[in-house]
Design a protein around this motif. Sequence first.
Motif, mmCIF file in Angstrom:
data_model
loop_
_atom_site.group_PDB
_atom_site.id
_atom_site.type_symbol
_atom_site.label_atom_id
_atom_site.label_comp_id
_atom_site.label_asym_id
_atom_site.label_seq_id
_atom_site.Cartn_x
_atom_site.Cartn_y
_atom_site.Cartn_z
ATOM 1 N N VAL A 231 9.087 41.889 17.027
ATOM 2 C CA VAL A 231 8.445 42.982 16.313
ATOM 3 C C VAL A 231 9.356 44.182 15.943
ATOM 4 N N ASP A 232 9.448 44.172 14.508
ATOM 5 C CA ASP A 232 10.220 45.237 13.936
ATOM 6 C C ASP A 232 9.340 46.525 13.705
ATOM 7 N N SER A 233 9.861 47.431 14.420
ATOM 8 C CA SER A 233 9.271 48.794 14.122
ATOM 9 C C SER A 233 9.846 49.948 13.746
ATOM 10 N N ASP A 234 9.325 50.806 12.835
ATOM 11 C CA ASP A 234 10.188 52.016 12.305
ATOM 12 C C ASP A 234 10.256 53.183 13.517
ATOM 13 N N VAL A 235 9.403 53.217 14.458
ATOM 14 C CA VAL A 235 9.682 53.881 15.654
ATOM 15 C C VAL A 235 9.859 52.776 16.761
ATOM 16 N N ASP A 236 10.941 53.373 17.561
ATOM 17 C CA ASP A 236 11.422 52.450 18.764
ATOM 18 C C ASP A 236 10.327 52.187 19.624
ATOM 19 N N GLY A 237 10.004 51.408 20.327
ATOM 20 C CA GLY A 237 9.156 51.027 21.577
ATOM 21 C C GLY A 237 9.269 49.638 22.232
ATOM 22 N N ARG A 238 8.222 49.415 22.941
ATOM 23 C CA ARG A 238 8.234 47.964 23.616
ATOM 24 C C ARG A 238 6.911 47.412 23.210
ATOM 25 N N THR A 250 11.222 46.622 20.995
ATOM 26 C CA THR A 250 11.259 46.383 19.652
ATOM 27 C C THR A 250 12.479 45.779 18.789
ATOM 28 N N GLY A 251 12.332 44.887 17.853
ATOM 29 C CA GLY A 251 13.509 44.430 17.346
ATOM 30 C C GLY A 251 14.195 43.320 18.343
ATOM 31 N N GLU A 252 13.800 43.000 19.442
ATOM 32 C CA GLU A 252 14.374 41.939 20.085
ATOM 33 C C GLU A 252 13.726 40.852 20.151
ATOM 34 N N PRO A 253 14.262 39.709 19.834
ATOM 35 C CA PRO A 253 13.596 38.490 19.803
ATOM 36 C C PRO A 253 13.417 37.802 21.164
ATOM 37 N N VAL A 254 12.359 36.966 21.295
ATOM 38 C CA VAL A 254 12.057 36.549 22.859
ATOM 39 C C VAL A 254 11.401 35.306 22.389
ATOM 40 N N THR A 255 12.123 34.123 23.149
ATOM 41 C CA THR A 255 11.440 32.784 22.971
ATOM 42 C C THR A 255 10.925 32.150 24.274
ATOM 43 N N VAL A 256 9.481 31.939 24.084
ATOM 44 C CA VAL A 256 8.587 31.230 25.311
ATOM 45 C C VAL A 256 7.877 30.127 24.791
ATOM 46 N N LEU A 273 1.719 47.080 21.360
ATOM 47 C CA LEU A 273 3.193 47.707 20.694
ATOM 48 C C LEU A 273 3.019 49.292 21.419
ATOM 49 N N ALA A 274 3.930 49.829 22.162
ATOM 50 C CA ALA A 274 3.823 50.812 22.699
ATOM 51 C C ALA A 274 4.954 51.832 22.393
ATOM 52 N N THR A 275 4.960 53.002 21.870
ATOM 53 C CA THR A 275 5.933 53.960 21.802
ATOM 54 C C THR A 275 5.623 55.004 22.583
#
Length: 957
Positions: A231-238, A250-256, A273-275
């Motif tokens: 999830v790419d986000s203009d504002v960093d978050g989780r 955000t911005g970090e890929p995960v494979t499951v 998506l939590a900022t």
Amino acid sequence: MSFRTTPSVDYVEDVSPGSGALPPRAWYASSDARSLSLNGSWRFRLSATAGAEDDSFAEEGYDAGNWADVTVPGHWVLQGDGAFGSPIYTNHLYPFPVDPPYVPTENPTGDHLRVFDLPSDWPSDGAAVLRFDGVESCARVWLNGTELGEFKGSRLPHEFAVGELLKPGSNVLAVRVHQWSAGSYLEDQDQWWLPGIFRDVTLLHRPAGSVADFFVHASYDHTTGEGTLRVDSDVDGRVLVPALDIDVATGEPVTVAVRPWTAETPKLYDGVLATDGERVPLRIGFRTVVLEDGLVKVNGTAVLFKGVNRHEWHPERGRALDLETMREDVLLMKRHNLNAVRTSHYPPHPAFLDLCDEYGLWVIDECDLETHGFTEQDWRDNPVDDDRWTPALLDRAARMVERDKNHPSIVFWSLGNEAGTGRGLTAMAEWIHDRDPERLVHYEGDWNCRDTDVYSRMYASHDEVEKIGQQLDGGTRKRRELPFIQCEYAHAMGNGPGGLADYQELFEKYDRLQGGFIWEWIDHGVKHAELGYAYGGDFGEELHDGNFVCDGLVFPDRTPSPGLIEYKKVIEPVHIEGDGANGIVHVTNKQDFADLSALAFEWSCQVDGETVESGSLSVPALAPGESAEVKLPEPPVDGRGGERQWTVRALLADDTSWAAKGHVVAWGQFAVGARPLPSFPATDRPVPDEGRITLGPAAFDARSGALLSIGGVEVGATPRLDVWRAPTDNDDGAEWQTDTRYGMLWRTLGLHRMRHRLVSVEAGDDALTVRTRVAPAAREVGLDTVYRWTSDGERLRLSVSVTPEGDWTVPLPRLGVRFGLPEADRVEWFGGGPGEAYPDSKAASMVGRWQSTVDRLQTPYVRPQENGARADVRWVELGGLRVEGDPEFWFTARRWTTEQLDAARHRTDLAAGDTVWVNLDHGLHGIGSQSCGPGPLPQYFLNAEPVEFSFVFSTTR
């Protein structure tokens, strides 16, 4: 002396998309940030021109006490009982001079005022956004006297930063809306022109650190069963997805390991998506869309689209739809086996896409762009090939993609519709490909496929579609290597469309053909107190295209038409056929992804249309594409020697989100043996008596041979040859059609005014024979017709033989007999039903015993036309008579004549008479979809040739 200064309205004719609006972003609903709906009653003033009034109405304290009220969302022309103007319908002609970017001085302009109180607990940090989801066609906005900007792009969202302008307590929102603008040249879609604020208006609080824009990338690897989320986000978050134990930045890929999303198995994972300032709910569907091996593949599998084009429509509110109406559309689509929708010809309300994600529909999301009217000047000055307009085109593309990019249901971005070709479209395609390489790009007008990832066409004939499937269609090498879809086909205007089964057979035969989208979903009839439903021309438009706006698979009130019932049958996800004599059922799973575990199967055995026994049928949970043979039980022992058949149904085994347990998904029928034909020896002879002839239970007029009564049943009009039907929209065809338009040719030949010449009345030893010639005035062609009546004392048989004379260059609309009954209401028949059917639209006609009333036999097309025929009828009972056919026949019954039906323009033109008119037809001409597409295929023509058929009459009293 003072002069009033006319306010500047230059922005109305500016080709730019507008000014002051924020950049486009994803559309979402926050979990915790406040919002305030500004929908509801607004004060309203209508002016005849764009600059008729100054801007003082936007100032605080302005007295709008003498203004009218309108509802937002809404169109002002659909409110006020005509006081605010009227709708205008054109298919492609602009209802104003083509002089881009200029529009007429006569430009209806609606000033809207909304005074609202900011809730006392509204956060005081000052950040807020005002969002308009749809305004037609150009709007200028003020808040508390400060101008925010203006915008165009009617079916697209526009947001303004308003935090610093909001005040505790009362606030004044002013919006000036112009019906015509430079943007109107980009919005020449085939629909009603309806100005107004027709989608939601919302005030959104933007907490510090809140989500701005984000892009959910959720791919699926079908070889490993794993999904990759980023999830790419203009504002960093989780990003948190509890069901998958995902908690990543955000911005970090995960494979499951995941279950993929498809239209058949729409698995969504709830996430957040939590900022620092906000939590936004996510509904994540893992799927991968690629162009591979010349095919559109999702999750590694080629998809067959069984789709429909959907304009947004409500018969009272126009394009102002509520959530439940949108849900009704999706549920109807799912229940009728559709798996795809093209959002013609603009992005829909975003809530509709949420529903497509939830319930499962493939989506072609189409940009708010059409310049079809420029075809009248051979596309000269077309905005899509004029660099001045390119910023507006790119703005429209961006507002579509950015708003809708997080919907897994969307597999194609469409550049628009019927806008010719040009540099602007290329710029849009390049921007979209760069912004979202994970989806494909569609545009029908690009026949060379310069900018698109699929070869798309409208209304290609069956023959051409087959050539395309065989890659014999010519064109560029790139095009021949691309998959093909019919983004529009089978025009569902009035009675029809015909030929659906023939198209589907081709789609399933050739891999390159990946299906299509019926035009269209709903009739755009406007509810009208006097006309029932109004269409083009009913509001006094200078230019209009009549009932061409009523071309849907559902009627304006969303009642399914026979066309939708037919389409459901044609695109069944399970194919059921059988060998009745040997008790074998062949079952094929025609789905792309799901097995048959969600379905239960049942069989039933009918004798003369009545079920005598039924039970469950064990069918394996076949994988997609698999088939199996299943043995039926032994036929039940029944003493009756009638016609026997098996019916096998596939039903939902359990409740689903879109239909209840037991919902019929697919069915098949197959005969056990041949039908016994009605026959009896002709034992009675005609007996003349005082101007009458008696034959068995019947009485005839001795001079004319007209049937007067059978038993105690009076016949209001004798059975006589009938070849005319009230032409359907598809019979009449479209004015630009190069194919034969038979409705027009039938009238030219005079088939609507046939004359009957009595040749002779012959009372023989065992039959009454009436010879006639049936022919149109002014023509030498005719039909020699012989009626031969026989009886066994209780029953009466009519044998009709028809021999054409002359050079018949056109097929017949129908061929049978018509007669009148003074009384008839309840109808029962053994044959195809329960709804209407015609030679090329009878896949959904199920053979059985059916009941109805005469009134319920009618199909309520918005423009009255031929309707209501039942197919493959063995016998019918109505008005005290029973009629059996040899061979099977078609029947219709209505309380008005065909001529009255032909003359009617709206349902309210039809008034029930004292006679029920019954048609017993040996044959009917096919329907096709020539109101925009091709006509009937040759095998569905009713050619004029020698023929004989018969009916057996008896009484039921």
